[in-house]
Scaffold this motif. Structure first.
Motif, mmCIF file in Angstrom:
data_model
loop_
_atom_site.group_PDB
_atom_site.id
_atom_site.type_symbol
_atom_site.label_atom_id
_atom_site.label_comp_id
_atom_site.label_asym_id
_atom_site.label_seq_id
_atom_site.Cartn_x
_atom_site.Cartn_y
_atom_site.Cartn_z
ATOM 1 N N VAL A 106 4.931 1.762 0.557
ATOM 2 C CA VAL A 106 5.922 2.315 -0.366
ATOM 3 C C VAL A 106 5.678 3.795 -0.668
ATOM 4 O O VAL A 106 6.192 4.331 -1.653
ATOM 5 C CB VAL A 106 5.981 1.508 -1.683
ATOM 6 N N ASP A 107 4.914 4.483 0.202
ATOM 7 C CA ASP A 107 4.718 5.921 0.043
ATOM 8 C C ASP A 107 5.865 6.656 0.728
ATOM 9 O O ASP A 107 5.911 6.737 1.957
ATOM 10 C CB ASP A 107 3.376 6.349 0.641
ATOM 11 N N THR A 108 6.787 7.197 -0.062
ATOM 12 C CA THR A 108 7.912 7.947 0.502
ATOM 13 C C THR A 108 7.791 9.439 0.192
ATOM 14 O O THR A 108 8.787 10.145 0.096
ATOM 15 C CB THR A 108 9.254 7.388 -0.005
ATOM 16 N N TYR A 109 6.544 9.934 0.084
ATOM 17 C CA TYR A 109 6.257 11.369 -0.030
ATOM 18 C C TYR A 109 6.988 11.982 -1.221
ATOM 19 O O TYR A 109 7.687 12.996 -1.091
ATOM 20 C CB TYR A 109 6.634 12.078 1.258
ATOM 21 N N HIS B 32 0.827 -1.206 0.000
ATOM 22 C CA HIS B 32 0.000 0.000 0.000
ATOM 23 C C HIS B 32 0.861 1.255 0.000
ATOM 24 O O HIS B 32 2.091 1.211 0.134
ATOM 25 C CB HIS B 32 -0.916 -0.007 1.229
ATOM 26 N N GLY B 33 0.188 2.400 -0.118
ATOM 27 C CA GLY B 33 0.789 3.705 0.034
ATOM 28 C C GLY B 33 0.006 4.485 1.072
ATOM 29 O O GLY B 33 -0.273 3.990 2.157
ATOM 30 N N HIS B 34 -0.364 5.746 0.752
ATOM 31 C CA HIS B 34 -1.292 6.567 1.523
ATOM 32 C C HIS B 34 -0.693 7.205 2.767
ATOM 33 O O HIS B 34 -0.999 8.353 3.069
ATOM 34 C CB HIS B 34 -2.530 5.730 1.902
ATOM 35 N N THR B 35 0.124 6.485 3.504
ATOM 36 C CA THR B 35 0.725 7.014 4.726
ATOM 37 C C THR B 35 2.219 7.204 4.485
ATOM 38 O O THR B 35 2.971 6.232 4.444
ATOM 39 C CB THR B 35 0.491 6.070 5.910
ATOM 40 N N PRO B 36 2.666 8.467 4.314
ATOM 41 C CA PRO B 36 4.055 8.693 3.904
ATOM 42 C C PRO B 36 5.058 8.490 5.030
ATOM 43 O O PRO B 36 4.791 8.786 6.198
ATOM 44 C CB PRO B 36 4.049 10.157 3.447
ATOM 45 N N HIS B 37 6.208 7.968 4.648
ATOM 46 C CA HIS B 37 7.353 7.794 5.546
ATOM 47 C C HIS B 37 8.617 8.211 4.802
ATOM 48 O O HIS B 37 8.673 8.173 3.579
ATOM 49 C CB HIS B 37 7.487 6.338 5.997
ATOM 50 N N ALA B 38 9.625 8.575 5.566
ATOM 51 C CA ALA B 38 10.903 8.939 4.951
ATOM 52 C C ALA B 38 11.533 7.749 4.246
ATOM 53 O O ALA B 38 12.241 7.913 3.248
ATOM 54 C CB ALA B 38 11.850 9.495 6.010
ATOM 55 N N GLU B 39 11.281 6.556 4.749
ATOM 56 C CA GLU B 39 11.785 5.323 4.156
ATOM 57 C C GLU B 39 10.620 4.358 3.974
ATOM 58 O O GLU B 39 9.646 4.406 4.729
ATOM 59 C CB GLU B 39 12.837 4.669 5.061
#
Length: 250
Positions: A220-223, A203-210
């Motif tokens: 896999v959401d890295t903003y 999934h994505g949707h919730t961004p993280h630095a890694e």
């Protein structure tokens, strides 16, 4: 009771199929082009029997070229049905705004002005008359092909031991019975769930630095719109790895 779910380390894709699951693009056409160029080169140099590129949604808002992103995705999905595009909450929010120009919705409060600018339209969410005029201009500027593409996006896909969606799933509900709203929006109930799921959720949707690789899910959401890094999970049989494309070079 024995947990019948599957752990990331044990999960595998279908035999002979390589899968690239790409995180939230948010208007970063440059990174999307870079990701596809890298994948195309890899597929040519090391061709699998079959492959899929799965985009996990949120193509618009925040970044500078939502229009260009949609133009590209429409073209690549037309050219090859092995490219799969799933819906994100921002994609639905864009359609909602086109239907009704709310100054308080997702589009207005989360980067929709950048989407409008990519179509050559400046929006003023604080002035009702200006918003109505801008909305009418945006409706004229957005091609029907873009609306049809966004309206036709699926909410999920599944291959092998992996289930792909934008935001996540509601734990305990069979995958085939998931509510589309959860697939687009869910966070805490999914992110904090400690148990295994019937398949590993990508999934994505919730961004993280890694990228976040957990026993039961991979985020896999890295903003990309701010970090300049677009991330994908690559699945090739039992092998899994992270692929990142950066505007500072891979």
């Amino acid at each position: 009771m024995v947990d019948q779910g599957i752990h990331f380390l044990d999960a595998a894709g279908p035999t002979g199929m390589r899968i690239y699951a790409v995180g939230d693009v948010h208007g970063r056409l440059d990174l999307l082009e870079g990701m596809h160029a890298y994948i195309e080169t890899e597929l040519a140099q090391d061709p699998p029997d079959d492959w899929r590129i799965i985009h996990l949604g949120d193509y618009v808002d925040r970044g500078p070229d939502a229009k260009g992103v949609l133009d590209m995705l429409i073209e690549v999905t037309r050219r090859d049905q092995r490219v799969i595009t799933l819906a994100g909450n921002h994609d639905r929010g864009f359609l909602d705004f086109l239907d009704f120009p709310s100054p308080d919705g997702l589009f207005a409060n989360n980067g929709g002005e950048m989407t409008a600018l990519s179509y050559g339209v400046a929006l003023d969410f604080d002035d009702p008359a200006a918003l109505a005029s801008g909305h009418a201009a945006l409706r004229r500027a957005v091609p029907q092909s873009h609306i049809g593409f966004l309206d036709g996006l699926d909410y999920s896909a599944s291959f092998g031991d992996f289930f792909f969606c934008h935001a996540g799933i509601r734990p305990g509900i069979p995958l085939e019975q998931q509510n589309p709203r959860d697939l687009l929006w869910i966070r805490n109930e999914f992110l904090n769930y400690p148990g295994l799921h019937p398949k590993v959720i990508v999934h994505g949707h919730t961004p993280h630095a890694e990228p976040e690789v957990m026993a039961n899910r991979v985020d896999v959401d890295t903003y990309a719109c701010r970090s300049g890094v677009l991330t994908a999970l690559v699945i090739d049989g039992a092998q899994k790895e992270i692929l990142s494309i950066s505007d500072r070079g891979q």
